[in-house]
Motif scaffolding. Structure first.
Motif, PDB file in Angstrom:
ATOM      1  N   ASP A 734      50.140   9.320  96.293  1.00  0.00           N
ATOM      2  CA  ASP A 734      50.530   8.080  96.681  1.00  0.00           C
ATOM      3  C   ASP A 734      48.786   6.998  96.009  1.00  0.00           C
ATOM      4  O   ASP A 734      48.697   5.666  95.601  1.00  0.00           O
ATOM      5  N   ASN A 735      48.172   7.500  95.227  1.00  0.00           N
ATOM      6  CA  ASN A 735      46.192   7.502  94.933  1.00  0.00           C
ATOM      7  C   ASN A 735      46.130   8.270  94.226  1.00  0.00           C
ATOM      8  O   ASN A 735      45.897   8.778  94.605  1.00  0.00           O
ATOM      9  N   TRP A 736      45.753   8.085  92.873  1.00  0.00           N
ATOM     10  CA  TRP A 736      44.793   8.750  92.290  1.00  0.00           C
ATOM     11  C   TRP A 736      43.430   9.567  91.956  1.00  0.00           C
ATOM     12  O   TRP A 736      43.018  10.746  92.580  1.00  0.00           O
ATOM     13  N   SER A 737      42.735   8.751  92.715  1.00  0.00           N
ATOM     14  CA  SER A 737      41.454   8.823  92.821  1.00  0.00           C
ATOM     15  C   SER A 737      41.087   9.535  94.117  1.00  0.00           C
ATOM     16  O   SER A 737      40.880  10.355  94.512  1.00  0.00           O
ATOM     17  N   THR A 738      42.271   9.376  95.425  1.00  0.00           N
ATOM     18  CA  THR A 738      41.825   9.958  96.799  1.00  0.00           C
ATOM     19  C   THR A 738      43.018  11.143  96.299  1.00  0.00           C
ATOM     20  O   THR A 738      41.823  12.268  96.185  1.00  0.00           O
ATOM     21  N   SER A 747      33.442  14.989  96.328  1.00  0.00           N
ATOM     22  CA  SER A 747      33.265  14.571  95.718  1.00  0.00           C
ATOM     23  C   SER A 747      34.051  13.323  94.874  1.00  0.00           C
ATOM     24  O   SER A 747      35.179  13.734  94.326  1.00  0.00           O
ATOM     25  N   ALA A 748      34.309  12.012  95.235  1.00  0.00           N
ATOM     26  CA  ALA A 748      35.025  10.699  94.546  1.00  0.00           C
ATOM     27  C   ALA A 748      34.007  10.683  92.981  1.00  0.00           C
ATOM     28  O   ALA A 748      32.707  11.386  92.524  1.00  0.00           O
ATOM     29  N   PRO A 749      34.897  10.453  92.396  1.00  0.00           N
ATOM     30  CA  PRO A 749      35.270   9.955  90.849  1.00  0.00           C
ATOM     31  C   PRO A 749      33.713   9.164  90.808  1.00  0.00           C
ATOM     32  O   PRO A 749      33.770   8.300  91.548  1.00  0.00           O
ATOM     33  N   THR A 750      33.129   9.889  89.821  1.00  0.00           N
ATOM     34  CA  THR A 750      32.149   8.742  89.087  1.00  0.00           C
ATOM     35  C   THR A 750      32.473   8.088  88.278  1.00  0.00           C
ATOM     36  O   THR A 750      31.723   6.971  87.532  1.00  0.00           O
ATOM     37  N   THR A 751      33.029   8.385  87.271  1.00  0.00           N
ATOM     38  CA  THR A 751      34.441   8.220  86.473  1.00  0.00           C
ATOM     39  C   THR A 751      35.192   7.816  85.552  1.00  0.00           C
ATOM     40  O   THR A 751      35.690   8.642  85.909  1.00  0.00           O
ATOM     41  N   THR A 752      36.564   6.580  85.464  1.00  0.00           N
ATOM     42  CA  THR A 752      37.182   6.670  85.720  1.00  0.00           C
ATOM     43  C   THR A 752      38.193   5.431  84.414  1.00  0.00           C
ATOM     44  O   THR A 752      37.677   5.010  84.220  1.00  0.00           O
ATOM     45  N   ARG A 762      42.119   9.848  84.054  1.00  0.00           N
ATOM     46  CA  ARG A 762      41.091  10.462  83.552  1.00  0.00           C
ATOM     47  C   ARG A 762      40.105  10.423  84.369  1.00  0.00           C
ATOM     48  O   ARG A 762      39.928   8.836  84.429  1.00  0.00           O
ATOM     49  N   PHE A 763      39.547  11.306  85.249  1.00  0.00           N
ATOM     50  CA  PHE A 763      38.559  11.583  86.299  1.00  0.00           C
ATOM     51  C   PHE A 763      37.281  12.087  85.947  1.00  0.00           C
ATOM     52  O   PHE A 763      37.910  13.390  85.019  1.00  0.00           O
ATOM     53  N   ALA A 764      36.082  11.750  86.087  1.00  0.00           N
ATOM     54  CA  ALA A 764      35.007  12.917  86.087  1.00  0.00           C
ATOM     55  C   ALA A 764      34.044  12.476  87.459  1.00  0.00           C
ATOM     56  O   ALA A 764      33.943  11.634  88.180  1.00  0.00           O
ATOM     57  N   ALA A 774      36.063  17.210  86.418  1.00  0.00           N
ATOM     58  CA  ALA A 774      36.617  16.344  85.382  1.00  0.00           C
ATOM     59  C   ALA A 774      38.318  16.770  85.677  1.00  0.00           C
ATOM     60  O   ALA A 774      38.973  17.644  85.784  1.00  0.00           O
ATOM     61  N   LEU A 775      38.794  15.391  85.546  1.00  0.00           N
ATOM     62  CA  LEU A 775      40.225  15.794  85.381  1.00  0.00           C
ATOM     63  C   LEU A 775      41.082  14.759  84.651  1.00  0.00           C
ATOM     64  O   LEU A 775      40.874  13.272  84.206  1.00  0.00           O
ATOM     65  N   PHE A 776      42.314  15.391  84.233  1.00  0.00           N
ATOM     66  CA  PHE A 776      43.526  14.768  83.584  1.00  0.00           C
ATOM     67  C   PHE A 776      45.003  15.260  83.986  1.00  0.00           C
ATOM     68  O   PHE A 776      45.400  15.874  83.768  1.00  0.00           O
TER      69      PHE A 776
END
Length: 875
Positions: A734-738, A747-752, A762-764, A774-776
């Protein structure tokens, strides 16, 4: 955590590698700070200083992170007394209520001979049941059965030096370059020095084929037909040995059966078949090496005997440079055979069906009873567990919930068993998680005892590290339970006393005609015991059968009639025949080899190697995922398109587990078919269907954590400072950041960076100036410089979301030479820019292939493919 520091450096210890059956000598040098330097032992006859990449990396697998350090009952820590008392009580209760066959031990080629001996003594001589079997049943039981039919004993007649003395070496069902790399290196050195001809018989073009003079892409399962045809060719061309004929029986019936095999059964061209038959027949010094491609079949014993028939009929056996040679998969599969670790054997190669043999062993042990018939072999044992006939089960140093055929059924059976104890280093294996009692065992570097390799060489495995926590040796655990069950004769002070008892019993066996007699080692200096091949008798010279004396009742070798047959036909629902096997840098279920990052960078996830024509018909693209399904289970595997496999016959490796890739387990696909003689399962083959996995997204992640992602496919591999993850799913979150936050342990992403229209996210996570994760994510397989990203963990992570290094940091590509960390892109660039045409030239330029040599076949293949493409482009 690292090993506890010691006071100053310690002396170098001579020990033996814990991986395959080659039995390489290892020099282990603790550095006094918790680390250990590992080198090959130049004085050990098996390897003469060589090590494969797995052996060379042993020092990187000695961390105690995640180790089981105290006994546990129902997941809670317990004392040794409480845990051992519980096992003894549950075993004794099951025996009292249901009889001795209601309990079982399932043991392992990872055990030392002394451990094996104690377990066998308890089950067969004191409990009175032969329900003790070993994962070696999955490895070489067909060889045991074939040897006993032909020789009257489970005797391996070959020695490693035969590979260096032969004129022709045939490798059948053996990817020697990847599965027994040091033996392959010895063979390739002999080929270079004296021109040894090498023939590889394998449906798949493996790394071993790179050094072969002839590759026979045999039809799967047709090995028996091929060697039947060879026997007929030998007879028809007058190549049988008149001198050896008086020492064998059965040639007429063996030939009559062999006549039913036709050249078309092999799937080979007439020219290649004739070349093989002629070369084998015309060469006096022939060694036929065989392994799991022969053994792991529902006709494995017949295939073994088809090979033995050819050597017996020509007298090519028991002499330097000639003979059949079974190479085992496990480090102490041979030692287990010597102590009777299989359900259908007694100690010291004695026969459980023989009353005088049983009486002799019982008298030696002064035991209250003795098993009178063979026990349940592995597949039948776990069927009995499922059916509730076995009430108490003790599993030592193995992982049957992953390694057994129809593995999901086996896991369910273990989970439902009334009582299960597991002795292991880890509480988190697929099997250990199912146990009521978990016992912390000692591992390599902490254990003390002996092992026997594939050429019957007994070597010492010596401890050079303290046992962590409350870990205890396996022999001690079994002996303690035996004593708590009220049995005497289990009061050894250490493994030296057990070995002496084992050697003394072998002397009794020798008086009964057994081939296994090491009684001259009873009073040997155990601590200083040098590697020794049995038998020691000078007149034998370490060899059997060259003098025409066998261990059959009449003293003659027996040719066995083999009516070869091909595997059952495939069906429209399951039209592919899956071939299974190993990869170069991993071992079994990766509980040890999977700890070191460099061994995971060669092939980091489970895959399906499939022919281009099949892939095209199925709509499979490179690096996508495929669903592979059999009547028993389903797996999701990364697609690798390759002409190394034949159409209709894809390949998949067997190492991944519920801990490393839950949907990538291959043994859930394999049926529980067994050889009727040996009981060995046909683990190499499974009828399957294949279709594309409908992934809505693909992902790659690196993290300092150790997550279990919520997606249909994930595969985990270690990297320095954390793990890397390959990901895919058929549905979108439903939500990629979540979703990323959950993957990163909260740990919530600090860079998106995101582009929803392209499905790109992409998240780091950077905390305290260091990259933690990091996630791609993309709609298609993610193209990234994975090694570069893994190397950013723990750094500032500059430019991480680019997914690639800058222009001044070339991407080395996947690791080919794990010893020196040389990647594929680096190799291909050097070949192209420097005009390199040989592996030696490449080694001089980059060092690749100059250490352990395990990667040399792949280096040769890369060079050949580059120059082939260059020629094609020029045309």
């Amino acid at each position: 955590m690292p090993r506890p520091p010691q006071d100053g450096g310690e002396a170098t210890i001579r020990t033996t590698c814990p991986y395959c059956g080659v039995g390489c000598g290892v020099l282990a040098s603790p550095d006094g700070r918790g680390g250990v330097a590992i080198k090959g032992d130049p004085d050990h006859p098996a390897n003469r200083g060589r090590l494969c990449v797995k052996g060379a990396a042993l020092g990187e697998t000695l961390s105690t992170d995640g180790r089981l350090l105290s006994p546990r009952i129902a997941g809670a820590e317990a004392s040794w007394d409480t845990a051992l008392d519980l096992i003894a009580t549950r075993f004794s209760g099951a025996i009292a209520q249901h009889g001795p066959d209601a309990v079982a031990l399932y043991v392992s080629g990872q055990l030392l001979t002394e451990d094996y001996y104690v377990a066998n003594k308890l089950m067969k001589g004191f409990i009175g049941s032969a329900n003790i079997d070993t994962n070696s049943r999955l490895c070489m039981a067909s060889s045991v059965a074939g040897h006993r039919r032909a020789f009257g004993s489970d005797t391996v007649p070959g020695q490693y030096e035969d590979l260096e003395l032969a004129d022709v070496v045939v490798l059948v069902g053996s990817n020697l370059a990847w599965c027994h790399p040091v033996l392959h290196q010895r063979l390739m050195a002999a080929k270079s020095a004296r021109g040894t001809k090498v023939i590889v018989i394998d449906p798949r073009r493996t790394a071993t084929c790179e050094g072969a003079d002839l590759h026979l892409a045999l039809a799967p399962g047709a090995d028996g037909h091929l060697f039947n045809l060879l026997l007929c060719h030998l007879f028809d061309n007058g190549r049988l040995s008149a001198d050896f004929a008086p020492h064998v029986t059965g040639i007429d019936v063996a030939l009559a059966a062999a006549r039913h095999s036709m050249p078309g059964d092999t799937g080979l061209s007439a020219a290649n078949l004739e070349r093989f038959l002629t070369l084998w027949a015309a060469s006096e010094k022939v060694v036929t090496v065989y392994s799991q491609g022969i053994n792991q079949s529902d006709t494995g014993t017949d295939k073994v005997n088809a090979i033995l028939n050819c050597h017996l009929a020509t007298g090519r056996i028991g002499k330097p440079g000639m003979g059949p040679f079974s190479v085992t998969g496990q480090p102490n599969a041979m030692g287990g055979r010597e102590v009777g670790g299989l359900a259908n054997m007694l100690a010291c190669h004695l026969e459980i069906e023989n009353p005088s043999h049983r009486a002799a062993v019982q008298g030696f042990w002064a035991s209250p009873t003795m098993a009178e018939r063979p026990g349940l072999k592995a597949v039948d044992m776990f069927r009995a567990v499922k059916e509730g006939r076995i009430k108490a089960l003790w599993i030592l140093h193995t992982n049957p919930a992953v390694t057994m055929p129809d593995a999901a059924r086996v896991a369910r059976a273990i989970r439902a068993c009334d009582f299960v104890a597991v002795s292991d280093l880890w509480a988190t294996t697929d099997t250990a998680r199912l146990a009521h009692v978990q016992l912390p065992a000692t591992g390599w570097g902490e254990k003390d005892g002996t092992v026997t390799n594939s050429e019957r060489m007994i070597s010492r495995q010596r401890a050079f590290l303290p046992a962590p926590g409350q870990a205890r040796p396996d022999w001690w655990q079994v002996a303690q339970v035996a004593r708590r069950m009220g049995f005497s004769g289990f009061d050894w002070a250490g493994p030296a006393e057990i070995f002496a008892e084992h050697a003394a019993l072998s002397g009794v066996a020798g008086t009964l005609g057994s081939d296994f007699d090491i009684s001259d080692l009873v009073d040997a200096d155990y601590d200083g015991l040098a590697p020794v091949i049995w038998p020691q008798a000078a007149q034998k010279g370490g060899r059997f059968f060259g003098d025409g004396q066998f261990h059959t009742q009449g003293g003659r070798g027996r040719l066995v009639p083999v009516t070869a047959r091909l595997p059952e036909a495939l069906t429209p629902d399951h039209p592919f025949r899956l071939n299974t096997g190993r990869v170069r840098d991993q071992w079994h279920t990766m509980t040890r080899s999977g700890m070191t990052p460099r061994l995971s960078q060669h092939l980091a996830e489970p895959y399906l190697e499939i022919h281009p024509g099949d892939a095209d018909r199925l709509g499979l693209a490179p690096a996508t995922l495929a669903e592979v399904e059999s009547p028993r289970g389903r797996a999701i595997l990364r697609v690798m398109i390759s002409d190394r496999v034949a159409p209709g016959h894809p390949f998949a490796p067997m190492h991944w587990t519920g801990e490393t890739a839950p949907s990538g387990r291959v043994d859930v696909l394999v049926p529980g078919l067994v050889d009727a003689v040996s009981g060995q399962p046909a683990s190499k083959s499974a009828p399957v269907s294949i279709r594309p996995f409908a992934a809505r997204w693909y992902g790659f992640a690196v993290t300092t954590g150790d997550p279990r992602p919520d997606c249909a496919y994930w595969a985990k591999a270690p990297v320095a400072g954390g793990v890397q993850l390959e990901l895919a799913c058929h549905s979108l979150p439903d939500n990629w950041s979540t979703w990323a936050t959950a993957l990163f342990g909260g740990s919530a992403p600090t860079t998106t960076l995101s582009d929803p229209s392209r499905g790109l996210y992409r998240f780091a996570v950077v905390t305290e100036g260091r990259l933690r994760a990091a996630l791609f994510v993309a709609r298609d397989p993610v193209l990234l410089a994975r090694g570069h990203l893994a190397g950013l963990i723990g750094t500032q992570g500059q430019g991480v979301l680019a997914g690639r290094p800058g222009s001044n940091q070339p991407d080395p590509g996947i690791t080919i030479c794990a010893c020196l960390n040389v990647g594929q892109n680096t190799i291909l660039d050097a070949v192209a820019t420097k005009g390199l045409v040989s592996v030696d030239a490449l080694g001089a330029a980059l060092g690749a292939g100059t250490n352990c040599g395990s990667c040399r076949p792949e280096l040769a293949a890369l060079i050949a493919r580059h120059h082939q493409r260059h020629r094609e482009a020029a045309e």
